[in-house]
Scaffold this active site. Structure first.
Site, PDB file in Angstrom:
ATOM      1  N   SER A  93       9.908  -9.257 -40.177  1.00  0.00           N
ATOM      2  CA  SER A  93      10.580  -8.320 -39.137  1.00  0.00           C
ATOM      3  C   SER A  93      11.983  -9.133 -39.500  1.00  0.00           C
ATOM      4  O   SER A  93      12.182  -9.909 -40.207  1.00  0.00           O
ATOM      5  CB  SER A  93       9.964  -8.913 -37.843  1.00  0.00           C
ATOM      6  OG  SER A  93      10.301 -10.501 -37.509  1.00  0.00           O
ATOM      7  N   SER A  94      13.010  -8.635 -38.708  1.00  0.00           N
ATOM      8  CA  SER A  94      14.439  -9.126 -38.655  1.00  0.00           C
ATOM      9  C   SER A  94      14.448 -10.675 -38.394  1.00  0.00           C
ATOM     10  O   SER A  94      15.269 -11.325 -39.093  1.00  0.00           O
ATOM     11  CB  SER A  94      15.210  -8.331 -37.706  1.00  0.00           C
ATOM     12  OG  SER A  94      15.389  -7.008 -38.138  1.00  0.00           O
TER      13      SER A  94
END
Length: 236
Positions: free
Chosen positions: A15-16
Site C-alpha cells: 500500500s502507499s
C-alpha cells in the site's frame, strides 16, 4: 518417476503506507518468495504485483491475475509473504478460502507458516480464519452492547438530525452538545404540520420542494424516505 513440482503463482502487494518500509517493499517480498520457492523446490510460474494498493477489497489487478493463473490451470497454488498482503478482511479471506483454497488449490504464506499441501497447514489456515471470524463477531457484540447502553441513556445515535448540529462543547459525560439550527427547525415544524394535515410522505416532499425548504445535506430535492427519517428523529 520424477516427482512433479508444485507450480505456484506469487502475489506481492504494497500500500502507499508500506512503500517506505523495506520489510514490505516489493523487492523484499519478491526476494523472500523466490528464496522460499527455491528452498521448497516449487516452480514459480509468475509474480503478480499490486503497488500502492490497499487490501480493502479483492478488486485488484495483480490479485485477479494471480487467481486467473489458478483458474486457468497455469498454477497449482498461490504463494504470498503474509496473509495481510493477500487481504486484511475476514470476509474476503473466507471468500478466498471457500472459492480457492479449501479444496481446489494450495495456499502458502511464508510468515504465517501456512502450507495447505499438508494437513497441518490446512489446520493452521482454518484456525487463523476461525480466530479472525471470532474477533469480528466479538467486536460486533461489544459494539452492539455499547450502542444499547447509550440508547438506554437517551443518547441519540447517528448524525445530527434535521434541526440540530453538534458543537465543540461537551456535556458532563464528554459527549458533544447538540445545538438548534433555527432554519432547519422551521422545516421540521413544517413537516410535522403537513403530516398533521393528513398529507402523505410523498405529498409532503413535493410541498417542501415547492416552498424551497432544504434537506439536512442542503439539497432542494426531497423524497418520502427523507421526510420519514425527519419525522422518526422527531419522535425518538
Amino acid at each position: 518417476m520424477e516427482k512433479t513440482k508444485t507450480r505456484v503463482a506469487a502475489y506481492i502487494r504494497v500500500s502507499s503506507a508500506d512503500q517506505a518500509d523495506s520489510g514490505f517493499s516489493l523487492d523484499a517480498q519478491r526476494a523472500k518468495l523466490e528464496g522460499y520457492a527455491l528452498a521448497l523446490d516449487l516452480e514459480l510460474v509468475a509474480v503478480h504485483v499490486d503497488a500502492g494498493v490497499s487490501a480493502k477489497n479483492l478488486k485488484r489487478p495483480g490479485l485477479r491475475a494471480a487467481l486467473a493463473d489458478l483458474d486457468g490451470g497455469r498454477a497449482d497454488g498461490l504463494l504470498i509473504c503474509k496473509l495481510d498482503r493477500l487481504t486484511r478482511s475476514v470476509r474476503d479471506l473466507g471468500t478466498l478460502v471457500a472459492d480457492y483454497f479449501e479444496r481446489r488449490f494450495d495456499l502458502m504464506s511464508v510468515a504465517d507458516s501456512i502450507d495447505t499441501r499438508s494437513a497441518g497447514g490446512k489446520l493452521v489456515l482454518n484456525v487463523l480464519t476461525s480466530v479472525a471470524q471470532w474477533e469480528r463477531e466479538a467486536t460486533g457484540e461489544r459494539t452492539r452492547e455499547v450502542l444499547q447502553h447509550l440508547k438506554r441513556q437517551g443518547v441519540k445515535l447517528g448524525g445530527a438530525a434535521l434541526g440540530w448540529r453538534r458543537v465543540d462543547d461537551v456535556d458532563t459525560d464528554g459527549r458533544k452538545v447538540m445545538a438548534d439550527v433555527e432554519k432547519e427547525l422551521a422545516t421540521v415544524a413544517r413537516i410535522v404540520e403537513l403530516r398533521a394535515d393528513g398529507l402523505t410522505l410523498r405529498a409532503i416532499a413535493a410541498q417542501l420542494e415547492s416552498e424551497g425548504h432544504r434537506t439536512k445535506k442542503g439539497l432542494s430535492k426531497w423524497s418520502g424516505k427523507v421526510v420519514l427519517s425527519a419525522l422518526n428523529r422527531v419522535r425518538a
